[in-house]
Design a protein around this motif. Structure first.
Motif, PDB file in Angstrom:
ATOM      1  N   ALA A 161      40.808  38.644  35.656  1.00  0.00           N
ATOM      2  CA  ALA A 161      39.421  39.933  36.523  1.00  0.00           C
ATOM      3  C   ALA A 161      38.370  39.886  37.116  1.00  0.00           C
ATOM      4  CB  ALA A 161      40.773  40.732  36.653  1.00  0.00           C
ATOM      5  N   SER A 162      37.155  39.765  37.533  1.00  0.00           N
ATOM      6  CA  SER A 162      36.412  39.316  37.368  1.00  0.00           C
ATOM      7  C   SER A 162      36.196  40.090  38.061  1.00  0.00           C
ATOM      8  CB  SER A 162      35.824  37.529  37.172  1.00  0.00           C
ATOM      9  OG  SER A 162      35.673  36.865  38.727  1.00  0.00           O
ATOM     10  N   ILE A 163      34.401  40.290  38.280  1.00  0.00           N
ATOM     11  CA  ILE A 163      33.251  41.144  39.723  1.00  0.00           C
ATOM     12  C   ILE A 163      32.009  40.294  39.518  1.00  0.00           C
ATOM     13  CG2 ILE A 163      32.276  42.863  37.946  1.00  0.00           C
ATOM     14  CD1 ILE A 163      32.673  44.610  40.846  1.00  0.00           C
ATOM     15  N   THR A 164      31.582  40.424  40.549  1.00  0.00           N
ATOM     16  CA  THR A 164      29.665  39.259  40.600  1.00  0.00           C
ATOM     17  C   THR A 164      28.921  39.774  41.494  1.00  0.00           C
ATOM     18  OG1 THR A 164      30.139  37.353  42.731  1.00  0.00           O
ATOM     19  CG2 THR A 164      31.533  37.034  41.175  1.00  0.00           C
ATOM     20  N   LYS A 178      27.119  39.102  43.990  1.00  0.00           N
ATOM     21  CA  LYS A 178      27.007  38.551  45.170  1.00  0.00           C
ATOM     22  C   LYS A 178      28.573  39.278  46.109  1.00  0.00           C
ATOM     23  CE  LYS A 178      25.269  34.327  46.131  1.00  0.00           C
ATOM     24  NZ  LYS A 178      25.683  32.522  46.850  1.00  0.00           N
ATOM     25  N   GLY A 179      28.974  40.301  45.375  1.00  0.00           N
ATOM     26  CA  GLY A 179      29.873  41.418  45.331  1.00  0.00           C
ATOM     27  C   GLY A 179      31.302  40.545  45.481  1.00  0.00           C
ATOM     28  N   ILE A 180      31.585  39.699  44.802  1.00  0.00           N
ATOM     29  CA  ILE A 180      32.843  39.112  45.554  1.00  0.00           C
ATOM     30  C   ILE A 180      33.892  39.904  43.691  1.00  0.00           C
ATOM     31  CG2 ILE A 180      34.209  36.826  44.885  1.00  0.00           C
ATOM     32  CD1 ILE A 180      31.725  35.435  45.804  1.00  0.00           C
ATOM     33  N   ILE A 181      35.510  39.754  44.478  1.00  0.00           N
ATOM     34  CA  ILE A 181      35.914  40.509  43.453  1.00  0.00           C
ATOM     35  C   ILE A 181      37.427  39.527  43.811  1.00  0.00           C
ATOM     36  CG2 ILE A 181      38.056  42.006  42.820  1.00  0.00           C
ATOM     37  CD1 ILE A 181      35.816  44.203  44.229  1.00  0.00           C
ATOM     38  N   TYR A 182      37.570  38.792  41.898  1.00  0.00           N
ATOM     39  CA  TYR A 182      38.467  37.779  41.961  1.00  0.00           C
ATOM     40  C   TYR A 182      39.406  38.500  40.981  1.00  0.00           C
ATOM     41  CZ  TYR A 182      39.398  33.370  42.993  1.00  0.00           C
ATOM     42  OH  TYR A 182      40.157  32.200  43.798  1.00  0.00           O
ATOM     43  N   PHE A 183      40.896  38.012  41.344  1.00  0.00           N
ATOM     44  CA  PHE A 183      42.116  38.148  40.399  1.00  0.00           C
ATOM     45  C   PHE A 183      42.701  36.894  40.563  1.00  0.00           C
ATOM     46  CE2 PHE A 183      47.210  39.259  39.404  1.00  0.00           C
ATOM     47  CZ  PHE A 183      46.210  39.626  37.991  1.00  0.00           C
ATOM     48  N   TYR A 184      43.379  35.897  39.836  1.00  0.00           N
ATOM     49  CA  TYR A 184      44.017  35.319  39.180  1.00  0.00           C
ATOM     50  C   TYR A 184      46.047  35.613  38.494  1.00  0.00           C
ATOM     51  CZ  TYR A 184      41.993  32.347  36.550  1.00  0.00           C
ATOM     52  OH  TYR A 184      41.076  31.742  34.861  1.00  0.00           O
ATOM     53  N   ILE A 185      46.696  34.661  38.594  1.00  0.00           N
ATOM     54  CA  ILE A 185      47.725  34.299  37.242  1.00  0.00           C
ATOM     55  C   ILE A 185      47.653  33.118  37.991  1.00  0.00           C
ATOM     56  CG2 ILE A 185      49.712  35.477  36.165  1.00  0.00           C
ATOM     57  CD1 ILE A 185      49.266  37.539  37.744  1.00  0.00           C
TER      58      ILE A 185
END
Length: 448
Positions: A131-134, A136-143
């Motif tokens: 789980a991460s945030i950047t 540039k306002g990107i919020i990203y979650f992956y499995i």
């Protein structure tokens, strides 16, 4: 809202010096491996080590120095050096990255690895979540997972992604303008002024591979790519934008779409290491068939190719490597949503075309060729270097054909040995392109 590349870069990106400090001080000696965004890579390192080779390999490791050794020497100076014994369990590490596409990123990542069979030839299975945030306002979650059954008879690769994205848009094609109409001029965007697209993105992908011959696999699967609440910031006043022109021409909605399809792949690999190969070949050819009856907005047939070759220049110092990579994607029929078109950094690991933001160039057909020279700087292999160059080409469905116009990129970088057992490097690159494009790229593991 029209933004140049440099404006986008300056607004959303700043050098992550403090993030680098946090990254290095939080790494523990228990770190075993790093798994990034899912890529179509089947073959991990074989853990089969002959007794006659084990001593030589151990001696080689003892001569190498990685981040785990640095941590041990600073915080536990009396502790014995690492051995070849594999660590197990779950590793939690900071998820720090930076490039012009995402900006500076901070988050957390958990990685797990284990063997799923008693046969000694069974490859390591890995899984990861992040789980991460950047900036540039990107919020990203992956499995994601890459699992091998006993003796590697079957391989399962899959991923689940949920994200809030901010995507730059520099038009369709390879930078060659079309002035036959206002819409064509806007779509080709020869001035490279750029726009910004916001959306919510969801992906579910699963592929199953069967080893049918030594080093040769056949696979099939499904991929569901869904975008919702798409907003083009430059379209608030009704002005034409590349995204709007493309959607009108090919019949896609302006605020959402689905790209759902069947995947069929054939793969051959002899790489000695998937993180940082010294020798061998990796080749993959696949076909994707999007179908409306499984929820895709449009039907489409798309072919992808991925070829990589590694040449070690020294038997005593195999880290001297020339690496060659060619990646391509070609639409055969139907229509692909604008944000799913192949282009810069649209390969499986999102690392192609350094020097440009993701999808700076895009087309229904796209090809990228890259060459790297990798070399050690210190005798203990803790620091290495790389110089690289690339050529991208794309069509634009407005007269420019694939392989007709080429756009160059290139740069150099520094490598820090993160984990000597898995050859994992921390990669810091600075790259240049045309139109004033340039940027700093921070990743774990090589671009290819």
């Amino acid at each position: 809202m029209r933004l140049s590349y440099n404006t986008v870069f300056k607004r959303f990106f700043c050098p992550p010096k403090t993030l680098l400090i946090a990254f290095f001080t939080s790494i523990t000696g228990a770190a075993f491996s790093q798994v990034g965004a899912p890529a179509d890579s089947l073959k991990a390192d074989s853990i089969r080590i002959k007794k006659g080779q084990q001593t030589r390999q151990a001696d080689n490791f003892n001569k190498q120095y990685d981040v785990g050794d640095l941590y041990r020497n600073i915080f536990h100076p009396g502790k014995a050096p690492d051995t070849l014994k594999k660590r197990s369990g779950i590793t939690v590490i900071p998820n720090v990255a930076s490039n012009p596409t995402i900006g500076s990123q901070i988050g957390i990542k958990a990685v797990a690895g284990m063997k799923l069979g008693a046969d000694p030839s069974t490859l390591l299975s890995v899984a990861a979540t992040s789980a991460s945030i950047t900036t540039k306002g990107i919020i990203y979650f992956y499995i994601n997972h890459n699992a091998f059954t006993n003796a590697n008879k079957w391989n399962f690769q899959g991923s689940l992604v949920a994200a809030k994205t901010v995507s730059p848009d520099f038009g369709l094609g390879i930078g060659r303008g079309n002035y036959e109409s206002e819409a064509n001029h806007v779509l080709s965007d020869p001035e490279r002024k750029g726009h910004v697209l916001h959306s919510y993105y969801f992906n579910l992908r699963e592929k199953v591979y069967k080893q049918v011959y030594k080093n040769f696999f056949l696979g099939a699967g499904l991929s569901f790519d869904v975008r919702r609440s798409i907003k083009d910031n430059a379209d608030t006043s009704g002005k034409l934008t590349p995204f709007k022109v493309y959607n009108d021409r090919f019949g896609f909605p302006q605020d959402h779409y689905s790209s759902n399809g069947f995947l069929f792949n054939a793969e051959y690999t002899t790489r000695d290491n998937q993180n940082r190969a010294y020798k061998g070949i990796y080749a993959d050819a696949g076909i994707r068939i999007n179908q409306t009856w499984i929820g895709s907005t449009k039907n489409a047939v798309q072919v992808t190719t991925d070829f990589r070759k590694y040449f070690s220049l020294s038997s005593t110092h195999p880290e001297h490597v020339i690496a060659v990579w060619n990646w391509g994607s070609y639409l055969l029929s139907g229509a692909i949503p604008y944000m799913e078109l192949p282009g810069t950094a649209r390969d499986g690991s999102f690392k192609s075309g350094r020097g440009y933001v993701g999808q700076y160039f895009r087309g229904t057909k796209f090809n990228d060729t890259e060459v790297e020279y990798r070399f050690p700087i210190l005798n203990n292999k803790f620091l290495s270097g790389v110089v690289f160059g690339s050529l991208q080409t794309a069509n634009d469905d407005q007269g420019t054909k694939l392989f007709q116009v080429w756009q160059p990129g290139g740069g150099g970088g520094l490598r820090v040995l993160f984990n000597k057992a898995t050859r994992t490097n921390l990669c810091l690159d600075y790259a240049w392109g045309k139109y004033g494009s340039r940027g700093f790229f921070l990743n774990l593991n090589e671009a290819f």
